[in-house]
Design a protein around this motif. Structure first.
Motif, PDB file in Angstrom:
ATOM      1  N   LEU A  14      14.422  56.250  36.870  1.00  0.00           N
ATOM      2  CA  LEU A  14      13.139  55.668  36.450  1.00  0.00           C
ATOM      3  C   LEU A  14      12.022  56.704  36.516  1.00  0.00           C
ATOM      4  CD1 LEU A  14      13.274  52.174  38.171  1.00  0.00           C
ATOM      5  CD2 LEU A  14      13.270  52.643  35.721  1.00  0.00           C
ATOM      6  N   VAL A  15      11.999  57.479  37.580  1.00  0.00           N
ATOM      7  CA  VAL A  15      10.979  58.529  37.709  1.00  0.00           C
ATOM      8  C   VAL A  15      11.115  59.507  36.538  1.00  0.00           C
ATOM      9  CG1 VAL A  15      10.215  60.502  39.085  1.00  0.00           C
ATOM     10  CG2 VAL A  15      10.708  58.326  40.200  1.00  0.00           C
ATOM     11  N   GLN A  16      12.329  59.882  36.214  1.00  0.00           N
ATOM     12  CA  GLN A  16      12.559  60.829  35.116  1.00  0.00           C
ATOM     13  C   GLN A  16      12.038  60.261  33.797  1.00  0.00           C
ATOM     14  OE1 GLN A  16      13.800  63.995  34.993  1.00  0.00           O
ATOM     15  NE2 GLN A  16      13.417  63.985  32.812  1.00  0.00           N
ATOM     16  N   ARG A  17      12.389  58.999  33.500  1.00  0.00           N
ATOM     17  CA  ARG A  17      12.013  58.413  32.217  1.00  0.00           C
ATOM     18  C   ARG A  17      10.544  58.034  32.124  1.00  0.00           C
ATOM     19  NH1 ARG A  17      16.672  55.770  33.341  1.00  0.00           N
ATOM     20  NH2 ARG A  17      15.644  53.809  33.722  1.00  0.00           N
ATOM     21  N   LYS A  18       9.967  57.540  33.212  1.00  0.00           N
ATOM     22  CA  LYS A  18       8.606  57.001  33.139  1.00  0.00           C
ATOM     23  C   LYS A  18       7.525  57.971  33.585  1.00  0.00           C
ATOM     24  CE  LYS A  18      10.023  52.264  33.634  1.00  0.00           C
ATOM     25  NZ  LYS A  18       9.281  51.130  33.162  1.00  0.00           N
ATOM     26  N   VAL A  19       7.880  58.967  34.395  1.00  0.00           N
ATOM     27  CA  VAL A  19       6.859  59.867  34.934  1.00  0.00           C
ATOM     28  C   VAL A  19       7.006  61.280  34.383  1.00  0.00           C
ATOM     29  CG1 VAL A  19       5.883  60.851  37.049  1.00  0.00           C
ATOM     30  CG2 VAL A  19       6.734  58.511  37.056  1.00  0.00           C
ATOM     31  N   LEU A  20       8.188  61.818  34.411  1.00  0.00           N
ATOM     32  CA  LEU A  20       8.371  63.221  34.055  1.00  0.00           C
ATOM     33  C   LEU A  20       8.511  63.442  32.552  1.00  0.00           C
ATOM     34  CD1 LEU A  20      10.837  64.212  36.895  1.00  0.00           C
ATOM     35  CD2 LEU A  20       8.349  64.412  36.865  1.00  0.00           C
ATOM     36  N   THR A  21       9.242  62.585  31.856  1.00  0.00           N
ATOM     37  CA  THR A  21       9.517  62.798  30.445  1.00  0.00           C
ATOM     38  C   THR A  21       8.325  62.520  29.521  1.00  0.00           C
ATOM     39  OG1 THR A  21      11.833  62.311  30.834  1.00  0.00           O
ATOM     40  CG2 THR A  21      11.098  62.191  28.567  1.00  0.00           C
ATOM     41  N   PRO A  22       7.529  61.466  29.728  1.00  0.00           N
ATOM     42  CA  PRO A  22       6.495  61.140  28.737  1.00  0.00           C
ATOM     43  C   PRO A  22       5.474  62.244  28.469  1.00  0.00           C
ATOM     44  CG  PRO A  22       6.774  59.336  30.272  1.00  0.00           C
ATOM     45  CD  PRO A  22       7.578  60.481  30.790  1.00  0.00           C
ATOM     46  N   ALA A  23       5.118  63.004  29.457  1.00  0.00           N
ATOM     47  CA  ALA A  23       4.104  64.036  29.239  1.00  0.00           C
ATOM     48  C   ALA A  23       4.364  65.207  30.181  1.00  0.00           C
ATOM     49  CB  ALA A  23       2.720  63.471  29.495  1.00  0.00           C
ATOM     50  N   ALA A  24       4.052  66.380  29.703  1.00  0.00           N
ATOM     51  CA  ALA A  24       4.228  67.570  30.533  1.00  0.00           C
ATOM     52  C   ALA A  24       3.031  67.712  31.468  1.00  0.00           C
ATOM     53  CB  ALA A  24       4.359  68.803  29.661  1.00  0.00           C
ATOM     54  N   ALA A  25       3.301  68.034  32.706  1.00  0.00           N
ATOM     55  CA  ALA A  25       2.228  68.282  33.674  1.00  0.00           C
ATOM     56  C   ALA A  25       1.805  69.742  33.567  1.00  0.00           C
ATOM     57  CB  ALA A  25       2.713  67.970  35.084  1.00  0.00           C
ATOM     58  N   THR A  26       0.508  69.974  33.722  1.00  0.00           N
ATOM     59  CA  THR A  26      -0.003  71.339  33.604  1.00  0.00           C
ATOM     60  C   THR A  26       0.088  72.106  34.918  1.00  0.00           C
ATOM     61  OG1 THR A  26      -2.222  70.512  34.029  1.00  0.00           O
ATOM     62  CG2 THR A  26      -1.563  70.744  31.734  1.00  0.00           C
ATOM     63  N   GLY A  27       0.434  71.413  35.991  1.00  0.00           N
ATOM     64  CA  GLY A  27       0.565  72.081  37.280  1.00  0.00           C
ATOM     65  C   GLY A  27       1.235  71.179  38.298  1.00  0.00           C
ATOM     66  N   LEU A  28       1.582  71.752  39.434  1.00  0.00           N
ATOM     67  CA  LEU A  28       2.266  70.988  40.469  1.00  0.00           C
ATOM     68  C   LEU A  28       1.388  69.889  41.052  1.00  0.00           C
ATOM     69  CD1 LEU A  28       4.252  73.765  42.366  1.00  0.00           C
ATOM     70  CD2 LEU A  28       5.115  72.050  40.778  1.00  0.00           C
ATOM     71  N   ASP A  29       0.075  70.126  41.156  1.00  0.00           N
ATOM     72  CA  ASP A  29      -0.814  69.100  41.691  1.00  0.00           C
ATOM     73  C   ASP A  29      -0.815  67.854  40.820  1.00  0.00           C
ATOM     74  OD1 ASP A  29      -1.527  70.665  43.843  1.00  0.00           O
ATOM     75  OD2 ASP A  29      -3.325  71.464  42.864  1.00  0.00           O
ATOM     76  N   LEU A  30      -0.904  68.043  39.516  1.00  0.00           N
ATOM     77  CA  LEU A  30      -0.882  66.901  38.593  1.00  0.00           C
ATOM     78  C   LEU A  30       0.458  66.190  38.657  1.00  0.00           C
ATOM     79  CD1 LEU A  30      -2.143  65.177  36.398  1.00  0.00           C
ATOM     80  CD2 LEU A  30      -1.391  66.885  34.726  1.00  0.00           C
ATOM     81  N   LEU A  31       1.526  66.948  38.697  1.00  0.00           N
ATOM     82  CA  LEU A  31       2.862  66.364  38.784  1.00  0.00           C
ATOM     83  C   LEU A  31       3.001  65.540  40.063  1.00  0.00           C
ATOM     84  CD1 LEU A  31       5.683  66.118  37.576  1.00  0.00           C
ATOM     85  CD2 LEU A  31       6.284  68.222  38.770  1.00  0.00           C
ATOM     86  N   ALA A  32       2.549  66.076  41.183  1.00  0.00           N
ATOM     87  CA  ALA A  32       2.623  65.350  42.457  1.00  0.00           C
ATOM     88  C   ALA A  32       1.799  64.071  42.397  1.00  0.00           C
ATOM     89  CB  ALA A  32       2.138  66.242  43.599  1.00  0.00           C
ATOM     90  N   ARG A  33       0.619  64.125  41.792  1.00  0.00           N
ATOM     91  CA  ARG A  33      -0.219  62.919  41.679  1.00  0.00           C
ATOM     92  C   ARG A  33       0.452  61.858  40.823  1.00  0.00           C
ATOM     93  NH1 ARG A  33      -5.482  66.180  40.889  1.00  0.00           N
ATOM     94  NH2 ARG A  33      -4.491  66.371  38.883  1.00  0.00           N
ATOM     95  N   ARG A  34       1.080  62.294  39.736  1.00  0.00           N
ATOM     96  CA  ARG A  34       1.769  61.324  38.868  1.00  0.00           C
ATOM     97  C   ARG A  34       2.932  60.662  39.591  1.00  0.00           C
ATOM     98  NH1 ARG A  34       2.911  63.434  32.983  1.00  0.00           N
ATOM     99  NH2 ARG A  34       3.707  61.324  32.958  1.00  0.00           N
ATOM    100  N   ILE A  35       3.717  61.444  40.312  1.00  0.00           N
ATOM    101  CA  ILE A  35       4.857  60.885  41.052  1.00  0.00           C
ATOM    102  C   ILE A  35       4.378  59.945  42.149  1.00  0.00           C
ATOM    103  CG2 ILE A  35       6.786  61.449  42.590  1.00  0.00           C
ATOM    104  CD1 ILE A  35       7.152  64.021  40.894  1.00  0.00           C
ATOM    105  N   MET A  36       3.365  60.345  42.895  1.00  0.00           N
ATOM    106  CA  MET A  36       2.849  59.490  43.966  1.00  0.00           C
ATOM    107  C   MET A  36       2.205  58.223  43.391  1.00  0.00           C
ATOM    108  SD  MET A  36       3.905  60.985  46.570  1.00  0.00           S
ATOM    109  CE  MET A  36       3.101  60.155  47.915  1.00  0.00           C
ATOM    110  N   GLY A  37       1.560  58.323  42.243  1.00  0.00           N
ATOM    111  CA  GLY A  37       1.003  57.143  41.589  1.00  0.00           C
ATOM    112  C   GLY A  37       2.081  56.161  41.180  1.00  0.00           C
ATOM    113  N   PHE A  38       3.191  56.680  40.650  1.00  0.00           N
ATOM    114  CA  PHE A  38       4.317  55.823  40.277  1.00  0.00           C
ATOM    115  C   PHE A  38       4.890  55.130  41.498  1.00  0.00           C
ATOM    116  CE2 PHE A  38       8.895  55.236  39.583  1.00  0.00           C
ATOM    117  CZ  PHE A  38       8.843  54.368  38.487  1.00  0.00           C
TER     118      PHE A  38
END
Length: 68
Positions: A14-38
């Motif tokens: 689910l994390v792969q399909r809903k958080v990581l795949t839809p949009a590319a993160a520009t940095g690790l901070d944004l990626l971490a925020r998206r994962i924690m938000g999910f």
């Protein structure tokens, strides 16, 4: 059997399909925020897992295996 492991694989799928795949993160901070938000969204609306394989199903299956 590894039913708990299956649940972990489902969650990360689910994390792969809903958080990581839809949009590319520009940095690790944004990626971490998206994962924690999910994760926060998942925790806000938890649903109990209902086992479908009952003890009666288990006994029937054991009987079938013993007869084989």
């Amino acid at each position: 059997h590894a039913s708990w492991l299956n649940q972990v694989e489902i969650y990360f799928g689910l994390v792969q399909r809903k958080v990581l795949t839809p949009a590319a993160a520009t940095g690790l901070d944004l990626l971490a925020r998206r994962i924690m938000g999910f994760e926060g969204q998942c925790r806000c609306r938890p649903k109990p897992f209902r086992w479908k394989f009952t003890s009666k199903d288990f006994r029937v299956r054991l009987s079938e295996l013993a007869a084989a």
